[in-house]
Design an enzyme around this catalytic site. Structure first.
Site, PDB file in Angstrom:
ATOM      1  N   CYS A  79       0.867  -1.182   0.000  1.00 45.67           N
ATOM      2  CA  CYS A  79       0.000   0.000   0.000  1.00 45.67           C
ATOM      3  C   CYS A  79       0.899   1.226   0.000  1.00 45.67           C
ATOM      4  O   CYS A  79       1.581   1.501   0.996  1.00 45.67           O
ATOM      5  CB  CYS A  79      -0.931   0.009   1.207  1.00 45.67           C
ATOM      6  SG  CYS A  79      -2.001   1.464   1.269  1.00 45.67           S
ATOM      7  N   HIS A 112      -2.275  -4.933 -10.490  1.00 43.80           N
ATOM      8  CA  HIS A 112      -3.120  -3.879 -11.048  1.00 43.80           C
ATOM      9  C   HIS A 112      -3.382  -4.132 -12.529  1.00 43.80           C
ATOM     10  O   HIS A 112      -2.531  -4.659 -13.243  1.00 43.80           O
ATOM     11  CB  HIS A 112      -2.427  -2.515 -10.926  1.00 43.80           C
ATOM     12  CG  HIS A 112      -2.354  -1.993  -9.537  1.00 43.80           C
ATOM     13  ND1 HIS A 112      -3.232  -1.072  -9.038  1.00 43.80           N
ATOM     14  CD2 HIS A 112      -1.494  -2.274  -8.522  1.00 43.80           C
ATOM     15  CE1 HIS A 112      -2.920  -0.785  -7.784  1.00 43.80           C
ATOM     16  NE2 HIS A 112      -1.871  -1.508  -7.446  1.00 43.80           N
ATOM     17  N   GLU A 124     -10.104  -0.231  -5.512  1.00 46.09           N
ATOM     18  CA  GLU A 124      -9.069  -0.956  -4.782  1.00 46.09           C
ATOM     19  C   GLU A 124      -9.570  -2.323  -4.341  1.00 46.09           C
ATOM     20  O   GLU A 124     -10.645  -2.428  -3.742  1.00 46.09           O
ATOM     21  CB  GLU A 124      -8.612  -0.136  -3.577  1.00 46.09           C
ATOM     22  CG  GLU A 124      -7.340  -0.662  -2.950  1.00 46.09           C
ATOM     23  CD  GLU A 124      -6.704   0.363  -2.020  1.00 46.09           C
ATOM     24  OE1 GLU A 124      -5.704  -0.014  -1.383  1.00 46.09           O
ATOM     25  OE2 GLU A 124      -7.192   1.503  -1.935  1.00 46.09           O
ATOM     26  N   CYS A 180      -4.806   6.015  -4.173  1.00 50.66           N
ATOM     27  CA  CYS A 180      -4.152   4.709  -4.102  1.00 50.66           C
ATOM     28  C   CYS A 180      -2.728   4.885  -4.613  1.00 50.66           C
ATOM     29  O   CYS A 180      -2.519   5.142  -5.805  1.00 50.66           O
ATOM     30  CB  CYS A 180      -4.905   3.676  -4.940  1.00 50.66           C
ATOM     31  SG  CYS A 180      -4.127   2.045  -4.968  1.00 50.66           S
ATOM     32  N   GLY A 185      -1.692   2.269  -7.073  1.00 49.81           N
ATOM     33  CA  GLY A 185      -2.432   2.511  -8.306  1.00 49.81           C
ATOM     34  C   GLY A 185      -1.813   3.629  -9.117  1.00 49.81           C
ATOM     35  O   GLY A 185      -1.719   3.552 -10.349  1.00 49.81           O
TER      36      GLY A 185
END
Length: 271
Positions: free
Chosen positions: A75, A152, A201, A210, A213
């Site tokens: 994260c 992702h 997410e 994010c 991301g």
């Protein structure tokens, strides 16, 4: 037993941070406990719950749990938040690999490591070209897949705000082609140094920001030749600066904020 916590956020992506370095948690952090603490009406409320633990190979080990109770590998926003708590330059061991945080004048800089593009590193259910997956969900087609510590897919669109991500996000996240589920990004390229991004997410849903991301989407745009090797990614919660160096390492820089501190009774939330 009462357990101290710190409530933080990175561009609105919010966390409960538990420090278990000196005193271990009173019991196992079960799925039900995480969900109860993350509940915004009856708990403290968060997108992710973060646990800082001692580690022989790094300054600390960071464990990350989404609001659905599941543990995940990485994260980016939480990395900046923990980096701010640690203060000095630090190495952080995560399930997604080792990262480094460093205070900067404009926030916290995080060395997020190197991206992976191999189909089995994402992972996908079977081999295919990850630069443009031959897949589509309604108007979203041909995404690039990349693992930046967690998996992702990135779709490039003309208008990120117009995509019904609240509907398509959960469909794509749980598609059987992604055996470990997937984070879903819709990215809009403004110019060679600027992007706009929205993220569904994995395990948390629509989020204001994010970090991974932003890293994944920036690297995807760079790989397709759409932007320069350093870009500003604008998320609903604010901007992040992402650079992909010649050494293949991704650097993310942005702010993190401590909201408040408190304690909770462990038995009130334990499974």
């Amino acid at each position: 037993m009462r357990v101290p916590f710190t409530k933080m956020h990175g561009l609105g992506n919010d966390f409960i941070v538990l420090d278990a370095r000196g005193t271990p948690l009173p019991g196992p952090l079960e799925n039900a406990t995480v969900k109860a603490l993350a509940d915004r009406r009856e708990g403290i409320g968060c997108d992710q719950l973060i646990v800082m633990e001692p580690d022989d190979t790094a300054t600390i080990r960071m464990r990350i749990y989404n609001s659905d109770g599941g543990e995940v590998e990485a994260c980016g926003n939480a990395s900046r938040a923990v980096g701010m708590l640690l203060g000095d330059e630090a190495t952080i061991a995560t399930a997604g690999g080792m990262i480094t945080t460093r205070p900067e004048a404009n926030g916290i800089s995080v060395d997020m490591g190197t991206p992976r593009f191999e189909w089995d590193a994402i992972p996908l259910a079977y081999p295919m070209d990850t630069e443009r997956l031959p897949l589509g969900w309604d108007a979203l087609e041909g995404p690039l897949a990349v693992n930046v510590g967690n998996p992702h897919v990135v779709f490039f669109v003309d208008d990120a705000q117009a995509v019904p991500l609240d509907e398509l996000g959960p469909q794509i996240e749980t598609d059987s082609v992604f055996p470990e589920r997937i984070n879903v990004n819709v990215a809009e390229v403004i110019d060679g140094t600027t992007m706009r991004l929205r993220v569904w997410e994995r395990g948390a849903g629509l989020t204001r920001a994010c970090g991974t991301g932003a890293c994944a989407s920036a690297v995807a745009a760079m790989r397709r030749g759409l932007v320069d090797r350093k870009v500003t990614v604008h998320l609903p919660g604010g901007p992040l600066t992402i650079a992909w160096g010649e050494d293949d390492r991704i650097t993310m820089t942005g702010g993190a904020t401590e909201a408040f501190r408190g304690t909770f009774a462990w038995d009130d939330y334990a499974g």
